[in-house]
Motif scaffolding. Sequence first.
Motif, PDB file in Angstrom:
ATOM      1  N   GLU A   1      76.960 -80.295 -75.718  1.00 32.18           N
ATOM      2  CA  GLU A   1      77.972 -79.242 -75.667  1.00 32.18           C
ATOM      3  C   GLU A   1      78.686 -79.260 -74.321  1.00 32.18           C
ATOM      4  O   GLU A   1      78.057 -79.132 -73.268  1.00 32.18           O
ATOM      5  N   ALA A   2      79.998 -79.442 -74.354  1.00 27.10           N
ATOM      6  CA  ALA A   2      80.776 -79.483 -73.114  1.00 27.10           C
ATOM      7  C   ALA A   2      80.629 -78.170 -72.353  1.00 27.10           C
ATOM      8  O   ALA A   2      80.693 -77.081 -72.945  1.00 27.10           O
ATOM      9  N   GLY A   3      80.402 -78.262 -71.066  1.00 27.68           N
ATOM     10  CA  GLY A   3      80.244 -77.079 -70.232  1.00 27.68           C
ATOM     11  C   GLY A   3      78.813 -76.653 -70.036  1.00 27.68           C
ATOM     12  O   GLY A   3      78.531 -75.810 -69.173  1.00 27.68           O
ATOM     13  N   GLN A   4      77.874 -77.230 -70.798  1.00 30.65           N
ATOM     14  CA  GLN A   4      76.471 -76.842 -70.650  1.00 30.65           C
ATOM     15  C   GLN A   4      75.915 -77.411 -69.337  1.00 30.65           C
ATOM     16  O   GLN A   4      76.212 -78.530 -68.944  1.00 30.65           O
ATOM     17  N   ILE A   5      75.090 -76.613 -68.663  1.00 31.53           N
ATOM     18  CA  ILE A   5      74.505 -77.025 -67.394  1.00 31.53           C
ATOM     19  C   ILE A   5      73.290 -77.919 -67.650  1.00 31.53           C
ATOM     20  O   ILE A   5      72.417 -77.585 -68.452  1.00 31.53           O
ATOM     21  N   ILE A   6      73.258 -79.044 -66.970  1.00 34.29           N
ATOM     22  CA  ILE A   6      72.130 -79.963 -67.075  1.00 34.29           C
ATOM     23  C   ILE A   6      71.557 -80.210 -65.685  1.00 34.29           C
ATOM     24  O   ILE A   6      72.208 -79.944 -64.674  1.00 34.29           O
ATOM     25  N   GLN A   7      70.326 -80.704 -65.650  1.00 38.65           N
ATOM     26  CA  GLN A   7      69.685 -81.103 -64.390  1.00 38.65           C
ATOM     27  C   GLN A   7      69.700 -82.624 -64.345  1.00 38.65           C
ATOM     28  O   GLN A   7      68.976 -83.286 -65.099  1.00 38.65           O
ATOM     29  N   ILE A   8      70.510 -83.173 -63.455  1.00 38.58           N
ATOM     30  CA  ILE A   8      70.704 -84.620 -63.478  1.00 38.58           C
ATOM     31  C   ILE A   8      69.468 -85.390 -63.030  1.00 38.58           C
ATOM     32  O   ILE A   8      69.356 -86.589 -63.276  1.00 38.58           O
ATOM     33  N   CYS A   9      68.496 -84.715 -62.398  1.00 37.12           N
ATOM     34  CA  CYS A   9      67.284 -85.422 -61.974  1.00 37.12           C
ATOM     35  C   CYS A   9      66.335 -85.685 -63.129  1.00 37.12           C
ATOM     36  O   CYS A   9      65.435 -86.526 -63.007  1.00 37.12           O
ATOM     37  N   VAL A  10      66.496 -84.985 -64.246  1.00 36.26           N
ATOM     38  CA  VAL A  10      65.593 -85.167 -65.389  1.00 36.26           C
ATOM     39  C   VAL A  10      66.363 -85.439 -66.679  1.00 36.26           C
ATOM     40  O   VAL A  10      65.836 -85.251 -67.764  1.00 36.26           O
ATOM     41  N   CYS A  11      67.610 -85.868 -66.552  1.00 38.06           N
ATOM     42  CA  CYS A  11      68.413 -86.208 -67.726  1.00 38.06           C
ATOM     43  C   CYS A  11      68.929 -87.632 -67.608  1.00 38.06           C
ATOM     44  O   CYS A  11      69.231 -88.106 -66.509  1.00 38.06           O
ATOM     45  N   THR A  12      69.039 -88.296 -68.731  1.00 38.07           N
ATOM     46  CA  THR A  12      69.654 -89.608 -68.787  1.00 38.07           C
ATOM     47  C   THR A  12      70.749 -89.599 -69.847  1.00 38.07           C
ATOM     48  O   THR A  12      70.881 -88.641 -70.615  1.00 38.07           O
ATOM     49  N   ASN A  13      71.525 -90.650 -69.878  1.00 38.30           N
ATOM     50  CA  ASN A  13      72.663 -90.688 -70.784  1.00 38.30           C
ATOM     51  C   ASN A  13      72.272 -91.147 -72.183  1.00 38.30           C
ATOM     52  O   ASN A  13      71.278 -91.856 -72.374  1.00 38.30           O
ATOM     53  N   VAL A  14      73.054 -90.719 -73.140  1.00 38.80           N
ATOM     54  CA  VAL A  14      72.998 -91.262 -74.501  1.00 38.80           C
ATOM     55  C   VAL A  14      74.426 -91.751 -74.800  1.00 38.80           C
ATOM     56  O   VAL A  14      75.264 -90.996 -75.246  1.00 38.80           O
ATOM     57  N   GLY A  15      74.670 -93.000 -74.469  1.00 43.18           N
ATOM     58  CA  GLY A  15      76.038 -93.503 -74.558  1.00 43.18           C
ATOM     59  C   GLY A  15      76.863 -93.069 -73.369  1.00 43.18           C
ATOM     60  O   GLY A  15      76.345 -92.816 -72.270  1.00 43.18           O
ATOM     61  N   ASP A  16      78.160 -92.925 -73.573  1.00 43.39           N
ATOM     62  CA  ASP A  16      79.057 -92.531 -72.486  1.00 43.39           C
ATOM     63  C   ASP A  16      78.950 -91.027 -72.237  1.00 43.39           C
ATOM     64  O   ASP A  16      78.709 -90.228 -73.147  1.00 43.39           O
ATOM     65  N   ALA A  17      79.166 -90.636 -70.985  1.00 44.95           N
ATOM     66  CA  ALA A  17      79.148 -89.217 -70.642  1.00 44.95           C
ATOM     67  C   ALA A  17      79.931 -89.008 -69.347  1.00 44.95           C
ATOM     68  O   ALA A  17      80.041 -89.914 -68.510  1.00 44.95           O
ATOM     69  N   VAL A  18      80.472 -87.803 -69.214  1.00 43.30           N
ATOM     70  CA  VAL A  18      81.181 -87.403 -67.999  1.00 43.30           C
ATOM     71  C   VAL A  18      80.495 -86.178 -67.435  1.00 43.30           C
ATOM     72  O   VAL A  18      80.286 -85.189 -68.151  1.00 43.30           O
ATOM     73  N   ILE A  19      80.162 -86.232 -66.150  1.00 44.25           N
ATOM     74  CA  ILE A  19      79.474 -85.129 -65.487  1.00 44.25           C
ATOM     75  C   ILE A  19      80.460 -84.477 -64.512  1.00 44.25           C
ATOM     76  O   ILE A  19      81.134 -85.160 -63.746  1.00 44.25           O
ATOM     77  N   ASP A  20      80.509 -83.158 -64.537  1.00 39.23           N
ATOM     78  CA  ASP A  20      81.405 -82.428 -63.638  1.00 39.23           C
ATOM     79  C   ASP A  20      80.714 -82.274 -62.288  1.00 39.23           C
ATOM     80  O   ASP A  20      80.205 -81.211 -61.936  1.00 39.23           O
ATOM     81  N   ALA A  21      80.672 -83.346 -61.540  1.00 41.77           N
ATOM     82  CA  ALA A  21      80.001 -83.352 -60.235  1.00 41.77           C
ATOM     83  C   ALA A  21      80.629 -84.418 -59.362  1.00 41.77           C
ATOM     84  O   ALA A  21      81.342 -85.275 -59.835  1.00 41.77           O
TER      85      ALA A  21
END
Length: 374
Positions: free
Chosen positions: A354-374
């Motif tokens: 879901e676009a706009g949802q907050i994630i923790q990049i230290c414990v997340c990996t990608n599933v295909g392409d992704a754009v992070i607002d950081a």
Amino acid sequence: MGDRPAGLGKIAALAERISDAFAFPLRLSHYVELVNPLWASHDMQARIVSVWDETATARTLTLKPGKNWRSFKPGQHLRVGVQIGGRHFTRTYSISGETERDDGCFTITVKAIPGGRVSNHIVRNLKVGDYLPIGIAQGDFYIPDAQPVRPLFITAGSGITPIMSMLKSLDTQGRMPDVTHIHYAPQPYDVIFAKQLKALGEKYPRYRLQCVYTREPGGVDTEEGLRSQHFSQAQLERYCPDWRERDVYACGPQPLLDSLEQFWEAQGLRRQLHTERFRAALSASTGPGQKGRIAFARSNASFDADGQTNLLRLAEDAGLNPSHGCRMGICHACDAALASGCVRDLRTNELVSEAGQIIQICVCTNVGDAVIDA
């Protein structure tokens, strides 16, 4: 007279706010930092006042904290920052010393991990007089003061550091309880705090230490059924027959803690086990990672991702320096919004798209392409 300190504190705070107005866009604290970083109030730093090599790969740093430092409970941890190659990195380390020191200092003990850029930098390169950004002490891995305990400590490698903090405080306070301590290390010379642990055993007969050397030929046990050099119920029964009656405090590598949690859960005694992890407990992957391209929008950078490695590590390897702290999904310093695409939480395998949802990049990996607002 009782109100005077509070009144003086309010006057000092008002004076600082007025001074900050003249120092804009910085604060007075930024200029004070140039004179002595420990006097700064806008962040917290500590000066290295001594170093001590515990083993060939582990070093203890004694740190003098600056303004805003608060005390800690033995067993807690804190964030430590270092500059490497012009980039800022943050890691979390347990405090390894007692809280009762009268010089206001505390210690951390760091083991150099093969391939670990921060741990190796701390052990090999830092020296007396260097300054390090630090955070406040955090965590709930400590022995409660309000109730007596008969602890069983189970540690491995550098997992002994928070337990050493507990032991030193108990020693300083003169209230060492009945303790059984099982510690795993590759070889005798790899035991961090070996001399101090031996001294505690000589001072307190009720402190019983059993070291298990996991790379010694044949292990330390030779009796039938006790040849395993890693945790087993047979070892537990031999070294601590009353383990069912004890509160257990364990810290070490993830495989050890996983084994302990599974064992105590199976025994119906999970509530008696308290663990401290240096890394997040990750879920078994449901399948091969889905490779893709990751973009950090604000940094105007993109790079290939394998669908297995966490986004923080990938970003750092690509030369970025995103905000981070514990690196295990606890402190939320690395929170970022998912702009598009899909990521997977490595702890739970939960997918987030879901676009706009907050994630923790230290414990997340990608599933295909992704754009992070950081």
